[in-house]
Design a protein around this motif. Structure first.
Motif, PDB file in Angstrom:
ATOM      1  N   GLU A 191       8.227  30.164   6.372  1.00 35.87           N
ATOM      2  CA  GLU A 191       8.817  30.396   7.693  1.00 35.87           C
ATOM      3  C   GLU A 191       9.276  31.852   7.842  1.00 35.87           C
ATOM      4  N   VAL A 192       9.935  32.388   6.822  1.00 40.45           N
ATOM      5  CA  VAL A 192      10.390  33.776   6.892  1.00 40.45           C
ATOM      6  C   VAL A 192       9.193  34.723   6.923  1.00 40.45           C
ATOM      7  N   SER A 193       8.151  34.416   6.170  1.00 38.82           N
ATOM      8  CA  SER A 193       6.951  35.254   6.172  1.00 38.82           C
ATOM      9  C   SER A 193       6.357  35.326   7.578  1.00 38.82           C
ATOM     10  N   ARG A 194       6.321  34.197   8.254  1.00 37.19           N
ATOM     11  CA  ARG A 194       5.800  34.178   9.621  1.00 37.19           C
ATOM     12  C   ARG A 194       6.720  34.958  10.558  1.00 37.19           C
ATOM     13  N   GLU A 195       8.026  34.806  10.358  1.00 38.42           N
ATOM     14  CA  GLU A 195       8.973  35.502  11.238  1.00 38.42           C
ATOM     15  C   GLU A 195       8.839  37.018  11.104  1.00 38.42           C
ATOM     16  N   VAL A 196       8.682  37.508   9.882  1.00 36.64           N
ATOM     17  CA  VAL A 196       8.535  38.952   9.664  1.00 36.64           C
ATOM     18  C   VAL A 196       7.162  39.435  10.119  1.00 36.64           C
ATOM     19  N   GLY A 197       6.111  38.655   9.825  1.00 32.15           N
ATOM     20  CA  GLY A 197       4.755  39.062  10.178  1.00 32.15           C
ATOM     21  C   GLY A 197       4.176  40.070   9.207  1.00 32.15           C
ATOM     22  N   PHE A 198       4.213  39.742   7.919  1.00 31.88           N
ATOM     23  CA  PHE A 198       3.687  40.647   6.905  1.00 31.88           C
ATOM     24  C   PHE A 198       2.204  40.932   7.128  1.00 31.88           C
ATOM     25  N   SER A 199       1.794  42.158   6.816  1.00 31.41           N
ATOM     26  CA  SER A 199       0.368  42.477   6.891  1.00 31.41           C
ATOM     27  C   SER A 199      -0.320  42.256   5.544  1.00 31.41           C
ATOM     28  N   LYS A 200       0.463  42.136   4.475  1.00 31.28           N
ATOM     29  CA  LYS A 200      -0.084  41.816   3.157  1.00 31.28           C
ATOM     30  C   LYS A 200       1.041  41.249   2.303  1.00 31.28           C
ATOM     31  N   ILE A 201       0.718  40.220   1.531  1.00 33.11           N
ATOM     32  CA  ILE A 201       1.671  39.637   0.595  1.00 33.11           C
ATOM     33  C   ILE A 201       1.044  39.633  -0.793  1.00 33.11           C
ATOM     34  N   HIS A 202       1.708  40.279  -1.742  1.00 33.84           N
ATOM     35  CA  HIS A 202       1.302  40.169  -3.143  1.00 33.84           C
ATOM     36  C   HIS A 202       1.966  38.902  -3.692  1.00 33.84           C
ATOM     37  N   ILE A 203       1.160  37.924  -4.052  1.00 31.59           N
ATOM     38  CA  ILE A 203       1.676  36.605  -4.433  1.00 31.59           C
ATOM     39  C   ILE A 203       1.591  36.446  -5.950  1.00 31.59           C
ATOM     40  N   PHE A 204       2.710  36.069  -6.544  1.00 35.90           N
ATOM     41  CA  PHE A 204       2.776  35.903  -7.996  1.00 35.90           C
ATOM     42  C   PHE A 204       3.308  34.513  -8.333  1.00 35.90           C
ATOM     43  N   PRO A 205       2.545  33.704  -9.066  1.00 36.03           N
ATOM     44  CA  PRO A 205       3.141  32.468  -9.580  1.00 36.03           C
ATOM     45  C   PRO A 205       4.191  32.830 -10.628  1.00 36.03           C
ATOM     46  N   PHE A 206       5.313  32.160 -10.600  1.00 35.10           N
ATOM     47  CA  PHE A 206       6.377  32.492 -11.543  1.00 35.10           C
ATOM     48  C   PHE A 206       5.888  32.375 -12.978  1.00 35.10           C
ATOM     49  N   SER A 207       6.193  33.423 -13.760  1.00 31.43           N
ATOM     50  CA  SER A 207       5.855  33.447 -15.171  1.00 31.43           C
ATOM     51  C   SER A 207       7.134  33.695 -15.949  1.00 31.43           C
ATOM     52  N   ALA A 208       7.535  32.746 -16.768  1.00 32.61           N
ATOM     53  CA  ALA A 208       8.782  32.876 -17.529  1.00 32.61           C
ATOM     54  C   ALA A 208       8.671  34.048 -18.492  1.00 32.61           C
ATOM     55  N   ARG A 209       9.603  34.989 -18.371  1.00 36.53           N
ATOM     56  CA  ARG A 209       9.584  36.174 -19.234  1.00 36.53           C
ATOM     57  C   ARG A 209      10.679  36.047 -20.266  1.00 36.53           C
ATOM     58  N   ARG A 210      10.277  35.948 -21.525  1.00 37.97           N
ATOM     59  CA  ARG A 210      11.251  35.822 -22.608  1.00 37.97           C
ATOM     60  C   ARG A 210      12.257  36.975 -22.557  1.00 37.97           C
ATOM     61  N   GLY A 211      13.538  36.634 -22.648  1.00 39.22           N
ATOM     62  CA  GLY A 211      14.579  37.645 -22.570  1.00 39.22           C
ATOM     63  C   GLY A 211      15.238  37.749 -21.217  1.00 39.22           C
ATOM     64  N   THR A 212      14.751  36.986 -20.232  1.00 41.55           N
ATOM     65  CA  THR A 212      15.360  36.989 -18.906  1.00 41.55           C
ATOM     66  C   THR A 212      16.046  35.643 -18.653  1.00 41.55           C
ATOM     67  N   PRO A 213      17.124  35.614 -17.859  1.00 42.07           N
ATOM     68  CA  PRO A 213      17.813  34.354 -17.569  1.00 42.07           C
ATOM     69  C   PRO A 213      16.916  33.294 -16.944  1.00 42.07           C
ATOM     70  N   ALA A 214      15.960  33.714 -16.106  1.00 41.00           N
ATOM     71  CA  ALA A 214      15.109  32.734 -15.427  1.00 41.00           C
ATOM     72  C   ALA A 214      14.241  31.950 -16.389  1.00 41.00           C
ATOM     73  N   ALA A 215      13.963  32.530 -17.551  1.00 43.49           N
ATOM     74  CA  ALA A 215      13.110  31.836 -18.527  1.00 43.49           C
ATOM     75  C   ALA A 215      13.776  30.595 -19.089  1.00 43.49           C
ATOM     76  N   THR A 216      15.109  30.526 -19.017  1.00 38.64           N
ATOM     77  CA  THR A 216      15.837  29.385 -19.582  1.00 38.64           C
ATOM     78  C   THR A 216      16.414  28.462 -18.513  1.00 38.64           C
ATOM     79  N   LEU A 217      16.093  28.732 -17.248  1.00 40.47           N
ATOM     80  CA  LEU A 217      16.579  27.862 -16.184  1.00 40.47           C
ATOM     81  C   LEU A 217      15.934  26.483 -16.278  1.00 40.47           C
ATOM     82  N   PRO A 218      16.647  25.440 -15.877  1.00 37.23           N
ATOM     83  CA  PRO A 218      16.044  24.104 -15.874  1.00 37.23           C
ATOM     84  C   PRO A 218      15.021  23.958 -14.749  1.00 37.23           C
ATOM     85  N   ASP A 219      14.292  22.879 -14.782  1.00 36.30           N
ATOM     86  CA  ASP A 219      13.326  22.532 -13.719  1.00 36.30           C
ATOM     87  C   ASP A 219      12.219  23.575 -13.584  1.00 36.30           C
ATOM     88  N   GLN A 220      11.645  23.979 -14.716  1.00 37.66           N
ATOM     89  CA  GLN A 220      10.461  24.837 -14.677  1.00 37.66           C
ATOM     90  C   GLN A 220       9.313  24.051 -14.063  1.00 37.66           C
TER      91      GLN A 220
END
Length: 433
Positions: free
Chosen positions: A306-335
């Protein structure tokens, strides 16, 4: 003496490799061509993802195998994060863990007149110019602040001189880049009163005042750094500064943004993009989005759409989340499972294509300044990049490559704008007709 270089990762890495390459060429090194073995190999590594680490190791092993007598110097973010891993690889003679030591490295190889910048960028038609290094943010998914924590801005006079050399050398587009571009000058300002601060906007003014037929483009910037001061400068120099910003969003869901430890909510992001669109005529906004962040629900993903449509991006670089060892997100639940992340990547890519074509269609009839870059494979047509970062297909003569042409934007096909008319560049503006 023969030299081979290999760069993984970002524009900053590409700049730093070119800096070393030019310095070494000044004392007699030449690029190894074809099957020539090198005397010196430089590998500039990336560690944003585990895949970056793996690719870096593969390149180092291949360099050692193909150049058995060479010295191999490894630098970059992976080298900073895991120097012992790098040292254990075959052929590695030196690991540079701090990019601030690049001039010292050149000195150790015998460069006595250490350069303050670059004069070229290989065979490219646009040149990247690093103006800043380091990031102080602590986004939960990102390893880069751990390997490039020191904020360092280059002196403005060095950047201005470098851009002048590049323009004199025939480069028609200069892309300003940094690890946190919007923090240019922060390290200069710490002991100064606010009235004397140096900001990115001030650097842009200095570059915009240089003579020559060229343009400046900004690379990635944070939403909070899209200030009225910056936009006023962009609007004041339409002949120099591209009406395009890459504003990193990462997610359009407030709850995901909080888990990412981002500094703003989605509405603030939308408001800054809106301010940009109000100040300039049909500017391009591109972004990065991480899909499948830990715990991302279907509703949170829909909020991003919805936000992407509201802004109207001309290009989106899309990345599937990749857990990076050493970062807090890598240890979050519900991967999230990989198939679900890939499914959401596909859905967002469909939205991205729709928004891209809508934006390109909105430019119909507008005059665009296009940098002609290459001939299309198997075709007489050429393709170039417009001031608004839209790829443009046009019929032109071969000696236009690397130069500007003024085109009138026409139909949209296969993710490109088809030039309705094109003439050799005469004016500098990038404005409606």
């Amino acid at each position: 003496m023969k030299l081979k270089t290999h760069t993984l990762g970002c524009k900053v890495n590409q700049y730093e490799t070119e800096y070393l390459r030019e310095g070494l060429q000044s004392i007699g090194y030449a690029d190894a061509v074809g099957g020539e073995a090198a005397d010196l190999c430089i590998v500039n590594t990336c560690t944003v993802t585990g895949e970056g680490d793996s690719k870096s190791r593969q390149v180092i092993r291949r360099m050692a195998r193909e150049n058995p007598a060479a010295k191999i110097v490894v630098m970059g973010c992976y080298a900073t994060r895991a120097p012992d891993e790098i040292k254990a690889l075959p052929g590695v003679t030196e690991v540079l863990t701090d990019k601030r030591e690049l001039p010292d490295l050149l000195g150790r190889f015998g460069v006595t007149d250490v350069p303050t910048g670059i004069s070229g960028f290989g065979s490219r038609h646009r040149a990247y110019v690093k103006v800043q290094d380091g990031c102080l943010l602590r986004c939960s998914f990102c390893i880069i602040p751990h390997v490039r924590p020191q904020l360092t801005s280059r002196p403005m006079e060095h950047i201005v001189d470098e851009v002048r050399r590049l323009v004199d050398g025939g480069y028609r587009e200069v892309v300003l880049t940094g690890i946190h571009l919007g923090h240019y000058g922060v390290d200069f300002n710490r002991l100064k009163p606010k009235s004397e601060w140096t900001r990115l906007a001030h650097l842009l003014v200095e570059l915009a005042e240089l003579p020559g037929d060229f343009r400046v483009r900004l690379s990635s910037i944070e939403a909070t750094e899209v200030t009225r001061e910056l936009l006023d400068v962009m609007a004041s120099y339409p002949q120099r500064i591209c009406p395009h910003l890459h504003i990193s969003m990462q997610s359009g869901s407030d709850s995901v943004l909080r888990r990412m430890r981002r500094r703003w909510g989605s509405q603030r992001f939308v408001d800054r993009c809106g301010m940009f669109k109000e100040r300039l005529d049909r500017p391009a906004i591109t972004t990065d989005i991480i899909v499948g962040f830990p715990g991302e629900t279907e509703q949170e993903f829909r909020e991003t759409i919805e936000v992407s449509r509201e802004v109207g991006f001309s290009k989106i670089h899309i990345f599937p989340f990749s857990a990076r060892r050493g970062t807090p997100a890598a240890t979050l639940p519900d991967q999230l499972p990989k198939p679900l992340k890939q499914e959401r990547v596909h859905r967002l890519a469909e939205v991205e294509a729709e928004l891209r074509d809508e934006y390109f269609a909105s430019l119909a009839g507008m005059q665009l300044k296009v940098l002609v870059e290459s001939r299309m494979e198997g075709d007489a047509s050429f393709v170039g990049t417009s001031c608004r970062y839209a790829p443009v297909e046009l019929q032109t003569i071969p000696d236009n490559e690397g130069q500007f042409v003024d085109v009138t934007a026409g139909d949209v096909a296969e993710g490109r704008i088809l030039a309705r008319e094109a003439v050799m560049h005469a004016s500098s503006a990038c404005s409606p007709i």
